[in-house]
Design an enzyme around this catalytic site. Sequence first.
Site, PDB file in Angstrom:
ATOM      1  N   LYS A  79       0.855  -1.194   0.000  1.00 16.96           N
ATOM      2  CA  LYS A  79       0.000   0.000   0.000  1.00 16.96           C
ATOM      3  C   LYS A  79       0.887   1.240   0.000  1.00 16.96           C
ATOM      4  O   LYS A  79       1.901   1.281   0.704  1.00 16.96           O
ATOM      5  CB  LYS A  79      -0.875  -0.026   1.261  1.00 16.96           C
ATOM      6  CG  LYS A  79      -1.945   1.064   1.320  1.00 16.96           C
ATOM      7  CD  LYS A  79      -2.784   0.922   2.605  1.00 16.96           C
ATOM      8  CE  LYS A  79      -3.959   1.879   2.627  1.00 16.96           C
ATOM      9  NZ  LYS A  79      -4.795   1.711   3.841  1.00 16.96           N
ATOM     10  N   SER A 158      -9.774   1.803   2.865  1.00 16.26           N
ATOM     11  CA  SER A 158      -8.863   2.554   2.021  1.00 16.26           C
ATOM     12  C   SER A 158      -7.846   1.706   1.274  1.00 16.26           C
ATOM     13  O   SER A 158      -7.249   2.175   0.312  1.00 16.26           O
ATOM     14  CB  SER A 158      -8.112   3.577   2.866  1.00 16.26           C
ATOM     15  OG  SER A 158      -7.256   2.916   3.795  1.00 16.26           O
ATOM     16  N   SER A 182     -10.129  -0.541   7.007  1.00 18.16           N
ATOM     17  CA  SER A 182      -9.499  -0.338   5.703  1.00 18.16           C
ATOM     18  C   SER A 182      -8.837  -1.554   5.096  1.00 18.16           C
ATOM     19  O   SER A 182      -8.454  -1.531   3.930  1.00 18.16           O
ATOM     20  CB  SER A 182      -8.481   0.801   5.779  1.00 18.16           C
ATOM     21  OG  SER A 182      -9.148   2.037   5.762  1.00 18.16           O
TER      22      SER A 182
END
Lengths: 491, 95, 491
Positions: A79, A158, A182
């Site tokens: 990420k 997210s 997330s």
Amino acid sequence: MSELTRLSISEAACHLESKNISSEELTIAHIEEMERCRDLNAFITETPELALQRAKKSDARRSKGENVGAMDGIPIAIKDLFCTDGVLTTAGSHILDGFKPNYESTISQNLRDAGAVMLGKTNLDEFAMGSANVTSYYGPVKNPWVVNDLKDRVPGGSSGGSAVSVAARLSLGAVGTDTGGSIRQPASFCGIVGLKPTYGRCSRWGTVAFASSLDQAGPMTRSVEDAAIMLQAMAGYDPKDSTSARVETPKFNAELVSGVKGMMIGIPEEYTLDSTSEEIRKLWEQGCQWLESAGASCKRVSLPHTEFALPCYYIIAPAEASSNLARYDGVRYGLRVDGDSLDEMYENTRGEGFGAEVRRRIMIGTYVLSAGYYDAYYVKAQKVRALIAKDFEAAFADVDVILTPTAPTAAFPIGDRMGDPITMYLNDVFTVPASVAGLPAISIPAGLDSLGLPLGLHLIGRAFDEVTLLRTAKALENLADFNASPSKVDS
Amino acid sequence: MSLSHDDVEKIAHLARIKIDDAELETLRTELNNIIGWVEQLSKVDTDGIEPMTSVVGTNLGHRNDSVSEVNLSDKILANAPDRVGDFYAVPKVVE
Amino acid sequence: MSYLINGKTGNWEVVVGLEVHAQVVSNTKLFSGASTEFGAKPNHQVSLIDAAMPGMLPVINKYCVEQAIKTGVGLNATINLYSVFERKNYFYADLPQGYQISQYKHPIVGEGKIELDLEDGVTREIGIERLHMEQDAGKSIHDHDPKRSFIDLNRSGVCLMEIVSKPDIRSPEEAGAFLRKLRAILRYLGTCDGNMEEGSMRADVNVSVRHPGENLRTRVEVKNVNSMRFVMQAIEVEAERQVSVWESGGEVIQETRLFDVNKGKTRAMRKKEFAHDYRYFPDPDLLPLKLEIEYVNSITSTLPELPDEKKARFVKEHGLSSYDANVLVSDKQKAEYFESVMQYTPKQNQRDRDPKVVVNWVTTNLFGALNAVGKDISESKISAEQLGDLLDLVSDDLISGRIAKDVFDIMFETGRDASDIVKEKGLTQITDIGKIEAIVDKVLLENPDQVNQVRGGNNKAIGWFVGQIMQATDGKANPQLVNKVLREKLN
Ligand SMILES: [Mg+2]
Ligand SMILES: [Zn+2]
């Protein structure tokens, strides 16, 4: 589509071990897939050269019999919230324009040390603030699950880019972060496994901070076993993070196949919401029956403050974020938009550098901490947080693991729920309580809705008892026997 | 509690975020909705409850007083938008 | 003796409280491993943490905590076993994080007191409100470029102790005495070098005025005054300004002012559009600091003797006057010098040195000479050992007190040993009774008139003869012997 991208981490590790395949082959297959699926917008930065370099090194280690474990040579995605040495790190924000850290986050370093091969940096909601991956400066990520209506759906957020990279077979695993859901909510939306470890299990050092008391890194994979393997490489006490837990790291797969016989599963009364779809309610019941069929008992538990977890979270997280994001001021790195005075430069830079959702949250956070409101909002939320944690403590006196749905709905079309921030916040209604209490939780793909979109089930465990959590998850995974894959992959 | 136009301006300035006038009213409505929504916490009886600042039960870790970071100037200045010699530069500040 | 301002409406009393920022003596910063050494090139002692790079986390320096505890004990204050680091949020170019990590609601040190010895033997107790630990900011340089300010973060993150007095101070002199005493305590403890020129001690001065017996009136904070003299001056002029404001029918407003060294006046700081709102909240990157009582006790037990204790001991052990003892203990190095002279026992001399003689030479001669050339005790060319040797020459009757003063002057200039100087210049006292008789005889023979005067009853003339004989021997004759021989011969 190569067979190599259909493997799980554990399968790939076996093939690497028996030298059926090389890490280089495995990595090339994933690079090709990553390039083929650019329309999904899963990656902000692709690092194929770096990946090949590391893959070759892994092969060299292996040929000398010096491989460093189950992750050695496994291509993964990171990420873009983790700082990576020499590689652009954006947090999905305009304000970090051009920022290349010259240091490596503990999590990505741990994975490097374990031999994992980074394919690139995945897209995310700006500063991890979002549940649909629509707030990224680098554009929305598309869910690879496309159904009859042919609409582009959100992957959740997210960690949407990470979820998509795993679901669409662009990587064997991915690292996400979870502040209020997330990791778990996008895992549910994309039909993969997403694990948020206990707060303090994984170091936060070198990870761009959103809400310090909630942020936690975790693995996103296609199987529970893979999640255990990946977490093993990530977790551990880090003296550079004062909130990192000084506890021993267990063998996460120690009891993976022990089953759930004799275990007590908690079903929280308060998780039945009006907004929860009938399909999800049914799946939840089904999950309960599956576990009972394997010898566990299900029991109703009460978490009376659950309904306040979301508003509590939406005070604490923005408050911490408003302060954590003060460092993005145009002085030392990232974007600068000039102004005639220092204050003007700050305001221009931050006004232009932050997107609408980040601005909103900074404003809310600033407000709830400001003189005269601090006690009414922030301190109140901290007290409610204590009550939520106590609820779980009481429940875990009676049960080993708690079972809930992961999200109230399946993935929705890009553009939906954009009108009102609160509607978007409700996506995390089932995941936020565990975040607030710092507990480990995992989402497992458990079925498809009537449209053919994946739905996840959510297990919450005791603090630092990921072993029991993973064991339960593994049993649930076997029982659910979820083997659908996104149309993108089948094509 | 409802935020006025002035309140929103004040918060934006505290947070050093430039908000266009056109945007301010929309933002005000959104913020008021969110604040109105989180205010449901006032329903919770929290008498005698200690605020929870961290879920971590352990004690604060620490380091020894030995220099471990030497000559990092190039590292910390590498990403600076405006660098003069070994300094960061910003628009002139008048005290 | 009280300090009062005579106004048109009567006498005004000054009420002062001080906030002193003292830089902790430590190798590294409060939350990072970067060096604190003074005088480094700009931005050369800045870690990723001090520059607030994304994802960086603070880890506390244990030694800084120890230093704060020591200081607390030295201020006779309560040590709080539970303290909390909070973030003080504001934007400034030399504050990279956008917040300062400080202690707010729960400081590490609570109430204490300092005893002041004022000029006329009066003692005054000044209360300490609290001591807390915090990070220093960096430095902005405004005069290198017409349009830009330059930022140096070398100081960023250095550990400060903010020591806050109660508003117990009633005159500029008391403020000076407070700062001197505080500095002495810090230096004794080795927790702050007290060097105001290098900025390692800075004071904010809170000043208000009132008619004696009245309640407190509005106070004004004069920021960042960086010398004792300026602190005293600032109080004087600020108090006078306030008196004239009140007496002209105006009202003193609560504000922050700066002391303009050149004009000798205070002036309001540039008006801020919005009042500060620091939005303090507990730093989620740091857990509360919990201390074990055993740990605090172990630190307390290693504390050195502090000025008050040392003074009491000097009075008791060496019979010094309170005044002399004060002069010595006001500076740790001065006290140590005195003690070295007292303790050094030369091989051939088993007698103890007379403390009154030693204190006289140390305070009057040595400190006087150093003062005259503006030097510090640490710069003295005469070591304690050398001064002791000189005093022994006098007490052993090897040189006279008068000669000793000349020898001292040479030692002060050159740092040479007393005995070498005495030998080289042939200054050894004449104690041979035969030699003295011969000189006396000669002088008496040459001055028959004076001899007659003495014999006629004018004893003053004996003094004249002593002078003559000392002159004839370049001061080397033992004055006692000269007296004795003279009296014998003249009777
Ligand atoms: Mg202050
Ligand atoms: Zn301070």
